[in-house]
Write a protein that holds these residues in place. Structure first.
Motif, PDB file in Angstrom:
ATOM      1  N   ASP A  59       0.797  -1.225   0.000  1.00 13.14           N
ATOM      2  CA  ASP A  59       0.000   0.000   0.000  1.00 13.14           C
ATOM      3  C   ASP A  59       0.827   1.271   0.000  1.00 13.14           C
ATOM      4  N   ASP A  60       2.130   1.129   0.172  1.00 13.96           N
ATOM      5  CA  ASP A  60       3.008   2.283   0.270  1.00 13.96           C
ATOM      6  C   ASP A  60       3.315   2.900  -1.095  1.00 13.96           C
ATOM      7  N   SER A  61       2.969   2.193  -2.166  1.00 11.22           N
ATOM      8  CA  SER A  61       3.389   2.669  -3.491  1.00 11.22           C
ATOM      9  C   SER A  61       2.731   3.993  -3.865  1.00 11.22           C
ATOM     10  N   LEU A  62       3.513   4.810  -4.588  1.00  6.07           N
ATOM     11  CA  LEU A  62       2.971   6.052  -5.146  1.00  6.07           C
ATOM     12  C   LEU A  62       2.957   5.908  -6.660  1.00  6.07           C
ATOM     13  N   TYR A 116      -2.528   1.128  -6.990  1.00  6.35           N
ATOM     14  CA  TYR A 116      -1.757   2.191  -6.326  1.00  6.35           C
ATOM     15  C   TYR A 116      -2.038   2.190  -4.835  1.00  6.35           C
ATOM     16  N   GLY A 117      -1.035   2.605  -4.082  1.00  4.23           N
ATOM     17  CA  GLY A 117      -1.261   2.900  -2.673  1.00  4.23           C
ATOM     18  C   GLY A 117      -1.791   4.322  -2.562  1.00  4.23           C
ATOM     19  N   GLN A 118      -1.027   5.241  -3.118  1.00  2.00           N
ATOM     20  CA  GLN A 118      -1.492   6.613  -3.287  1.00  2.00           C
ATOM     21  C   GLN A 118      -1.350   6.975  -4.764  1.00  2.00           C
ATOM     22  N   LEU A 119      -2.261   7.796  -5.221  1.00  2.00           N
ATOM     23  CA  LEU A 119      -2.256   8.181  -6.630  1.00  2.00           C
ATOM     24  C   LEU A 119      -2.147   9.695  -6.744  1.00  2.00           C
ATOM     25  N   LEU A 120      -1.256  10.150  -7.619  1.00  2.00           N
ATOM     26  CA  LEU A 120      -1.194  11.581  -7.927  1.00  2.00           C
ATOM     27  C   LEU A 120      -1.539  11.776  -9.398  1.00  2.00           C
ATOM     28  N   ILE A 121      -2.565  12.568  -9.643  1.00  2.00           N
ATOM     29  CA  ILE A 121      -2.956  12.869 -11.021  1.00  2.00           C
ATOM     30  C   ILE A 121      -2.340  14.207 -11.409  1.00  2.00           C
ATOM     31  N   ALA A 122      -1.505  14.183 -12.433  1.00  2.00           N
ATOM     32  CA  ALA A 122      -0.812  15.401 -12.883  1.00  2.00           C
ATOM     33  C   ALA A 122      -0.778  15.355 -14.407  1.00  2.00           C
ATOM     34  N   THR A 123      -1.970  15.300 -14.974  1.00  2.00           N
ATOM     35  CA  THR A 123      -2.091  15.059 -16.416  1.00  2.00           C
ATOM     36  C   THR A 123      -2.067  16.334 -17.242  1.00  2.00           C
ATOM     37  N   GLY A 124      -1.979  17.479 -16.573  1.00  2.00           N
ATOM     38  CA  GLY A 124      -1.820  18.722 -17.309  1.00  2.00           C
ATOM     39  C   GLY A 124      -3.043  19.134 -18.091  1.00  2.00           C
ATOM     40  N   ALA A 125      -2.787  19.867 -19.167  1.00  2.00           N
ATOM     41  CA  ALA A 125      -3.885  20.461 -19.934  1.00  2.00           C
ATOM     42  C   ALA A 125      -3.611  20.283 -21.415  1.00  2.00           C
ATOM     43  N   LYS A 126      -4.650  20.476 -22.186  1.00  2.00           N
ATOM     44  CA  LYS A 126      -4.467  20.497 -23.641  1.00  2.00           C
ATOM     45  C   LYS A 126      -5.053  21.812 -24.163  1.00  2.00           C
TER      46      LYS A 126
END
Lengths: 454, 454
Positions: free
Chosen positions: A6-9, A111-121
């Motif tokens: 669960d520790d995975s990012l 994922y353990g924790q998820l970061l969404i950083a998909t930006g913009a178009k």
């Protein structure tokens, strides 16, 4: 499907916000499993530098890359997967669906924790031709490389830029430098609609003086196509020939893949986050151009896609993900752009926003010089300030000048962030020597004029 | 002796502070009697521009004059008397003794309210030769014109500048441009002792690279004279040939004529004033380089002679003299100087001051670039920040760079004035575009490094 503890990012998106966060987590947690999925082949690059690569000012696009995927893998032990597009987030099962576009295979990643950083178009209305091969948004390094290659190989003669904001203007300059005939179409009464029209007109005039065809007050309607290529841009009143089209109508967050994920979206479909960059779903975080941002002046969420904010919110997300609590306070909307000899800078709110918020304000503009008026080489500079009626609290600033507009706007940005008044600005111990400023800095001269009206 | 009604305002000194005040009073009180006594022939000029007139950068010294005595008399109805030196203030009888130096006559002038704005002179120890015809301080336009004339007529070959502060450095550059061989003598371990030595060394190195002889750690002792002209400057270790000497050992307020006036003097003999620029004596006010100033960081009075402060305190004095109450809060010690390709900027307190105040602090320095590192023409810039231990409150900043140091120091000046912390600075929404800055402005990069040490 890989099972991880669960520790995975897991990070979706390998540019400014995603890699700022991943790098911060790595510095604090040297042994944590960190996986990044990036849809292009590039990580951690300066998207803001793309117009200067297209113009030829920067000849090697690698110069825009701060750290390559290999560097992240080898030096930072971050498991970066490029050409991997995430198509779905299943928050109930804490997993994401990934499309490996190189090998054309799909898989689920927990994922353990998820970061969404998909930006913009680049935003484009849903019209026929918006994905034609000669229609380009400028949002990723990949898209920048495509534009440059298209110009080099197809030698287009006529460019039409739809939109007169930062990207539109920077691309206009870039394409002029590449020898194209450039037209800009904007629905605003002036270009640069993040400035008030009385300041925007200076930029409109500057654009025309460069030989750019400027179509103001014209809404983009649709494209005319010939063999799947756009050959004209149709506006309210005109049909403008185009060998290449640049979309400069603003940015849209890359969040359509989050439909049905349960992740709350806000303004323009951007992800809602709190000050720690957490979404409404446990263990799901978001940062950068795909998120909403708090405007510290209006106290409202808004949407702004800027490299500075992406870097800052990425760092804040990473710090929190690594267990050190920190809060991103928000922004005042500072932005700056170079158009040939002009520097165009703004911060805070503009008149139309203040009216919408029913905030009583006063505004004025002054013309001054960037150095002592007797000092050789001094340049013109125009400053506009907006302040709250009665209190005199600064609400916004706009500067157009031939030098030093960018750094002067920063003084106003600090002042606005911390609720300073016109009198505070007048009292301020700003630097002065004849080669750098008049004895009263232009922002202070403007404050001295405006304070009479509060 | 003229009897006036009690409403009259008499101003001693016709430069920045005095004329800012007089002009403000005139705008608010169109009919008030305002008399100004100025010892030279000039009013309202840019003293900071003098080195650039001496260098030949500005060819006409009239360009430095904002408003002439005639303009003040005719357009503003301000009764300006030039070449009138005030030699005594008799506060008991509310009158001043005036020496009309042109006609060599003396008279007493009564006042309703008095504003003392006599500025400063170049400090020099009481040694033989300090008023020789080839020894110059740079404090008034008259003194600047004398230097320029002396160089033109006497063609001195060797200049010795005593002192390595702003005036010393600007004059060194000016004299180099006039073809002189220049030496600088300073008792400090580096020039520019308003910077910490680790930043000052950069300027010392720059000076040497220009071909200037730099004598560090050497105290000025006395002059050697030949026919009433100085022909050498004697220091602790050296005797340095001199055809012309420039005094750059700092400024001393012009307040000796106030002895026995009852007007309280403070640091370095500067006039003590409150926030409205009132002295301890009823109806006697003071502003500009002849007064003490509150340092907002140390919370102590100090002495600083700068055009910005003179203009601000003059305006505050004038506003109060005209009956509108306003307070000058003080300064953070912002100053900037150009030395050939370098911009040198500082604000807040430096290490030696913090030690003296027993304030626990952390400090660090970073090297960065003035634009995105891939952007052509980017220049080196070094930023030093000082912050309070534990709280992280910013206490000082020093910047040496080849562009944009001046305006970047202003961001720090605002931050320090309003007690912002390193974290506030990191969070700050500063402007960014590749031609103007890295995505993290150098001041933020420095804050990100320093915050680890608090």
């Amino acid at each position: 499907m890989t099972r991880l503890n669960d520790d995975s990012l897991v990070v979706i998106g390998g540019d400014a916000a995603g890699m700022s966060a991943a790098s911060k987590v790595r510095r604090v947690q040297p042994d944590r499993k960190i996986i990044v999925f990036e849809k292009t082949s590039y990580t951690s690059y300066s998207a803001c530098g793309i117009p200067y690569f297209i113009s030829g000012t920067i000849t090697d696009c690698d110069a825009l890359v701060r750290r390559s995927p290999e560097e992240f893998r080898n030096k930072y032990n971050i498991d970066v997967h490029t050409q991997h597009l995430v198509t779905k987030v299943d928050t109930a099962n804490k997993r994401i669906k990934v499309h490996d576009t190189e090998n054309n295979r799909e898989f689920w990643q927990e994922y353990g924790q998820l970061l969404i950083a998909t930006g913009a178009k680049a935003y484009c209305p849903d019209v026929k031709g918006n994905s034609a091969e000669n229609v380009f948004g400028i949002s990723t390094l990949r898209s920048g490389i495509r534009v440059e290659k298209y110009i080099r190989e197809n030698k287009p003669g006529k460019a039409v830029i739809i939109g007169g904001g930062y990207i539109g203007l920077e691309m206009a300059e870039a394409l002029l430098m590449r020898g194209l005939k450039v037209s800009i179409v904007t629905r605003g009464s002036q270009v640069m609609d993040t400035l008030d029209p009385d300041m925007g007109i200076k930029i409109s005039d500057a654009i025309k003086s460069l030989g750019i065809n400027l179509y103001l007050n014209e809404e983009f309607k649709h494209f005319e196509l010939d063999n799947d290529k756009v050959n004209a841009v149709v506006t309210t009143n005109n049909t403008i020939d185009a060998d290449i089209v640049i979309l400069g109508m603003g940015s849209a967050p890359n969040t359509t893949f989050l439909a049905d994920s349960g992740i709350a979206l806000g303004v323009k479909g951007a992800i809602k986050v709190n000050g720690q960059m957490q979404t409404n779903i446990p263990d799901v975080w978001a940062a950068g151009d795909c998120t909403e941002t708090l405007n510290l002046v209006s106290k409202q969420q808004f949407y702004i896609a800027l490299g500075t904010v992406a870097n800052k919110t990425g760092l804040v997300a990473g710090t929190n993900l690594a267990g050190e609590k920190i809060t991103f306070p928000g922004v005042v909307g500072t932005a700056v752009c170079k158009l040939c000899k002009y520097e165009v800078a703004r911060t805070g709110l503009q008149e139309k926003e203040l009216k919408k918020l029913n905030i009583e304000y006063v505004a004025t503009t002054i013309d001054s010089t960037t150095r002592a008026d007797y000092f050789p080489g001094n340049k013109k500079i125009t400053v506009k300030l907006l302040a709250e009626k009665n209190s005199g609290r600064l609400l916004g600033g706009q500067i157009v000048g031939e030098e030093d507009a960018a750094k002067r706007i920063d003084v106003l940005a600090v002042a606005i962030t911390h609720n300073l008044t016109l009198q505070n600005l007048i009292d301020m111990d700003l630097s002065y020597a004849p080669p750098f400023s008049p004895v009263w800095d232009p922002v202070q001269t403007c404050a001295r004029k405006l304070i009479k009206y509060i």
